[in-house]
Enzyme design. Structure first.
Site, short mmCIF file in Angstrom:
data_model
loop_
_atom_site.label_atom_id
_atom_site.label_comp_id
_atom_site.label_asym_id
_atom_site.label_seq_id
_atom_site.Cartn_x
_atom_site.Cartn_y
_atom_site.Cartn_z
N HIS A 197 0.83 -1.20 0.00
CA HIS A 197 0.00 0.00 0.00
C HIS A 197 0.86 1.25 0.00
O HIS A 197 1.22 1.77 1.06
CB HIS A 197 -0.90 0.00 1.23
N HIS A 255 -3.93 3.04 -3.45
CA HIS A 255 -4.16 2.55 -2.10
C HIS A 255 -3.46 1.23 -1.83
O HIS A 255 -2.69 1.12 -0.89
CB HIS A 255 -5.66 2.39 -1.82
N GLU A 277 -18.08 -3.17 24.41
CA GLU A 277 -17.28 -4.38 24.62
C GLU A 277 -16.00 -4.37 23.79
O GLU A 277 -14.93 -4.73 24.27
CB GLU A 277 -18.11 -5.63 24.31
N HIS A 307 -28.44 -14.35 24.89
CA HIS A 307 -27.47 -14.13 25.96
C HIS A 307 -26.78 -15.42 26.41
O HIS A 307 -25.94 -15.38 27.30
CB HIS A 307 -28.16 -13.48 27.16
#
Lengths: 663, 663
Positions: free
Chosen positions: B30, B261, B406, B468
């Site tokens: 890149h 890129h 999280e 859950h």
């Protein structure tokens, strides 16, 4: 038309009473959220939400999503009070008990009127974005007469903090999904306490920064709520309605605190709440007058559905619209001669390229497919000829540039699939299933037809190195219930897998595709889709069978080469192409026994070959078989060198097998 | 002091030349990003970054993170030019080749001066947040004399779109991490094309909304860059420096497009770039004068380190500071008599509670632990007596309220662990490892000591239902390289696991802990940490051994009960507590053979018992053994009913075993 607060008040109280009583009866659950949002819900259902309880699958209904799924008693209360066949009051009495459709969190497979399963925070909102995308797309395709509805989402602070929410609202803002309305339960409380423990974000400014309209209201002032929802409905921007609420509103001693969030209020507090709310009815008893007022809210929707049905009956698009909403596919989804063409001119292509070849054939026949990629279009090969960008101006187009938002893409695809009328597929690198895993699991749990085009599925991606090389991903996805993981070996199997995936009405599929070119192994038309069996004998031993090589994807041709070498040495060797272990496991015992005879490793040595973790392959090789795989992270180098370094060559594998046979 | 643009220009050009040449030589990589950010990097290193190439592990260095890790040639160029021992020019010539430390993406385990592994987008920035947290915490603990540095992050549009970035910047804004400076490579280009394909976000407004300072500059105007970096360094808010750049700057025909890129520029374009850049040196040749200018940038850091070293030598805190930065633990991390106390008064507690009991003992002895939870403090039991909130005002405190973030939590913990001086642990529900999985993988790959406290590790969480309830999570995490998954069965094993986890200097641990109470099974002091072996014989058969039950965590006591029933029937039964399969697999063959003798299922039946997927358990049971598990999603009901429904009772299991024995 203004609503009458005197009617709304007891309607909202009914929600509060049901919620606190059901949570108390279950001795677990979340009363705070439904009690806090009861007033807002009463206004929404009374004035704006377009629904008909007698037809929960009506295509042009508004979608209502409880993104803060822990507040499930809100939606159970609403569905019951407005007159849906389910849940019954008995179901609500059995809230959170085995067998009740009123599960701890709303589950789309338990109640028809639950649009999607929520609970994993942020994803309800993100699925709402997908539903709003499907709506605009179908509106562009079928017109206002057939498709013209809103998506309403109730979200809490937890939803708004999750990363997936940020990805999703970025998509919604960019696509200017003006039919998407998010009602934020702005109660300043999370489980740990006040939101000021963990966030200082100016939520309004944050939404505005990504193109949303924001309107505020006092979530306990009916007139103010009505004003805000009117404004939300009227604006043609995606809208956040910030509803300032008190969590557990009505519980006089606990309201406004995290104590009401996730635990029963207790008998004393419930008694006190009954006083404050002037609610003197026994648990689960709703006075007829209040029930009538709730049932009356459905009338607008019933009228609308009657008119819509007339329009549908007169529409030229009816058959196609109904086919698409039913999710039915034509009998033939490939053009005539497609497979014959593959057999006529065998080719060596990467399976990601093979996937594009399949899609180039499928997409013109299946207008319901909506493709996309999380900024890897040219690598995932997900865009086919004639597909143009689905944009704010042209939502009828069929290709999504999701940006660098894997989780948001996956959740949006769930929303689209659940909305119906479209079949979404989207790509990223296999390793980034880690980013989207929360949504992939919800695809599986919700039985949603979403197709994940996961390319660069091994160290074969080469130089990008260990961060980009999946090792544990194939197996960790195979461990997930109700998800097909398919890893085709060549252009034919890839086309077969696409057909299998598209025909899975009730489960998602992950297609694991190679970056690197793979020789065509299937050279003969057998008249059936062999991949359907999950695993099949690609090559039979020519001398007495002593070895079965079980390979997937890009390692299958290597297995064929190993088999050829073994046969040269007089060692009869089968090659099983294990395209999809889940489908193989679903075959009857006779078939599985034929492919993998259970005769013990002394008689026939089974060897798995997959450029990923060996974890879990014992099931097919048996403990004393062999597993050729990679149990460490990868490395950065050209793919060929990596396959050599990690032992994926005929010269490395065959001696291990012969040594084992001779041991 | 103003920098001299005439010196900076060729310094930046050297980066551009190295980047395009190395990518060309590798024929992959890149070039666009390093060429675009070369000017900004030249200013940063010349004036602000505090570093000493002769001491890459100097504790008080500034941290430099290339969050846009694909632009790895930027950091390799910088490290080489400024005089680090590695990478050498030979390493750079071998960019992306097997064995070169210049891997496709920067890897912290290959080069000392690479602070963290980047490539999975957004996570570098999020780890930067963690590093900045560690810095402020240690500053509060040890003072300005020893800890006073910045964290500089280079991030691209991809980083900024990822959800984890949003979570991370929310944490940074809330904690007001004023030493964190993010340089945004604002080039309007992603892989798929212009950013306007996928986003309409007002990035500046978005950062301001969460408490960041934002400053703009022209990323190709040295004076303007200097002004912006001066402002960033001077402000005491976390700061985004929006550097307007041209991707691939210097490549005359391709710059400003996605063509630069992720692919080599090609010989022609490189030749044209050499003209434009007035760079007539051969590939990998840097003129001495330019190299001298680069080497001179390190002088500020060398001086600073000399002064810092004097201060350290005079500091009363030296020994403790050095111990903590080295990551060394005391010999005894539990107080005297801790285990004796557990044996003296056996207790039935959930292992999440047992974890808290361990932490209450450990935290006072180990000031380096920093606890936290993603808004489940009271459920994860991660906060111990005396721990107060780490906040903007009091960063010396040791408890983090991460909010409902999280992934951001996990990535921040990686950053803290890699910074050193602290050992982070953090909690959420086991099922939400799905949300954090991208960062858990980077913990493992980066060999970072991060401890994940994952509670509610099975259907035993009960009523919250399938969203859950982890099913596939334990096994899908066990499939990940270099990660310990420990599932202790009682209070003693939990304490043992904490010690094992804390002592893993080079790998992360997931502690899988129950919601529900579990009887104490370990009642006798054996004088050693039995969990260290990963699996051990908890109970030996009293009659001829015909069955080995292999259980983990909350199912171990059930295995003990099944064993008792089997023994009553004269069937000799071992129970193996398989606390951690990875540690068990690391034991020598004699030990493993003793615990699980490989005599074939006819002689000894092996049965695994774990309330999760059976996938992968064949390795321990053998194919013809038995696997008691759950291969579907869970359900919403009280835990006891679920265990019964899913067959986790003595009455359900024992007859299956006796039937199998009699078959």
């Amino acid at each position: 038309m203004s609503l009458d607060p005197a009617r709304l008040e007891p309607m909202a109280t009914a929600i509060r009473a049901l919620s606190m009583d059901a949570v108390q009866a279950a001795n677990s659950g979340h009363p705070g959220m439904p009690m806090g949002m009861a007033d807002v819900a009463a206004v929404l259902f009374s004035k704006h939400l377009k629904f008909d309880p007698t037809a929960p699958d009506w295509a042009d209904r508004d979608r209502f999503i409880l993104s803060a799924g822990h507040g499930s008693m809100l939606i159970y209360s609403l569905l019951h009070l407005t007159g849906y066949a389910a849940p019954t009051m008995e179901d609500i009495r059995n809230f959170r008990q085995l067998g009740s459709p009123c599960a701890g969190h709303p589950e789309n497979f338990l109640l028809d009127a639950v649009e999607c399963t929520t609970g994993p925070l942020g994803q309800g909102l993100a699925m709402g974005v997908g539903m709003a995308m499907a709506e605009r797309h179908l509106n562009a395709t079928f017109g206002n007469d057939l498709v013209d509805h809103r998506t309403w989402v109730v979200a809490g602070d937890g939803c708004l903090m999750e990363g997936v929410n940020h990805e999703a609202i970025g998509i919604a803002g960019h696509l200017n999904l003006g039919r998407l309305k998010v009602l934020w339960d702005d109660n300043n409380i999370t489980i740990d306490g006040g939101t000021d423990l963990s966030t200082s974000e100016d939520i309004r400014a944050r939404y505005r920064a990504t193109g949303w309209h924001v309107v505020d209201c006092d979530g306990h002032d009916f007139a103010d709520i009505e004003r805000a929802l009117d404004e939300a409905a009227a604006t043609d921007l995606p809208t956040l309605v910030a509803c300032k609420t008190i969590i557990g509103k009505g519980a006089p001693n606990k309201q406004g605190t995290s104590a009401t969030h996730g635990a029963p209020l207790g008998p004393e507090e419930i008694a006190a709440a009954r006083d404050v709310l002037a609610w003197d009815h026994d648990p689960f008893i709703i006075p007829d007058r209040i029930l009538e007022d709730w049932r009356a809210t459905a009338q607008r929707g019933k009228d609308a559905r009657a008119q819509w049905t007339s329009r549908l009956e007169e529409s030229d698009h009816r058959a196609e619209f109904e086919r698409r909403m039913a999710g039915d596919l034509p009998n033939d989804i490939y053009p005539d001669g497609f497979f014959a063409g593959l057999y006529a001119e065998p080719q060596k292509v990467a399976t990601r390229k093979a996937s594009q070849i399949a899609l180039e054939a499928l997409n013109p026949i299946l207008p319901e497919t909506i493709g996309g990629s999380a900024d890897l279009t040219g690598s995932n090969n997900t865009k086919t000829a004639g597909m143009e960008a689905f944009s704010a101006d042209v939502p009828g187009n069929r290709y999504l540039y999701y940006g660098i938002r894997e989780f948001g893409m996956a959740a949006a695809m769930n929303g689209m699939a659940l909305h119906g009328g479209v079949i979404p597929y989207g790509g990223t690198f296999m390793v980034f299933t880690d980013y989207a895993r929360g949504a992939i699991r919800l695809s599986a749990l919700q039985q949603a037809r979403v197709i994940y085009v996961m390319t660069h599925d091994s160290i074969g991606l080469g130089e990008d190195g260990p961060t980009h090389q999946p090792i544990e991903h194939l197996q960790s996805l195979r461990a997930m219930p109700n998800l097909l993981v398919m890893r085709p070996a060549d252009v034919v199997e890839t086309a077969e897998c696409w057909e299998i995936a598209l025909r899975q009405a009730d489960r998602p599929t992950v297609l694991a595709l190679s970056r690197q070119g793979l020789p065509q192994l299937r050279l003969e038309d057998k008249g059936e889709n062999l991949s359907k069996r999950g695993g099949y004998r690609l090559k039979a031993a020519t001398s007495e069978r002593r070895v079965i090589l079980i390979a997937t994807g890009s390692e299958t041709h290597l297995a064929m080469e190993c088999a050829a070498r073994l046969e040269e040495q007089g060692i009869g060797t089968d090659v099983v192409s294990m395209v999809c272990t889940q489908l193989f496991d679903e075959q009857d015992e006779a078939y599985r026994e034929d492919v993998l005879p259970n005769v013990g490793p002394k008689r026939i040595l089974r060897v798995s070959i997959e450029a990923g973790t060996t974890f879990g392959w014992d099931r097919y090789t048996m403990l004393n078989g062999m597993r050729i795989g990679i149990d460490t992270f990868g490395a950065s180098a050209p793919a060929g060198e990596l396959f050599e370094k990690f032992g994926f060559t005929v010269d490395a594998i065959v001696p291990q097998i012969t040594n084992k046979l001779n041991a």
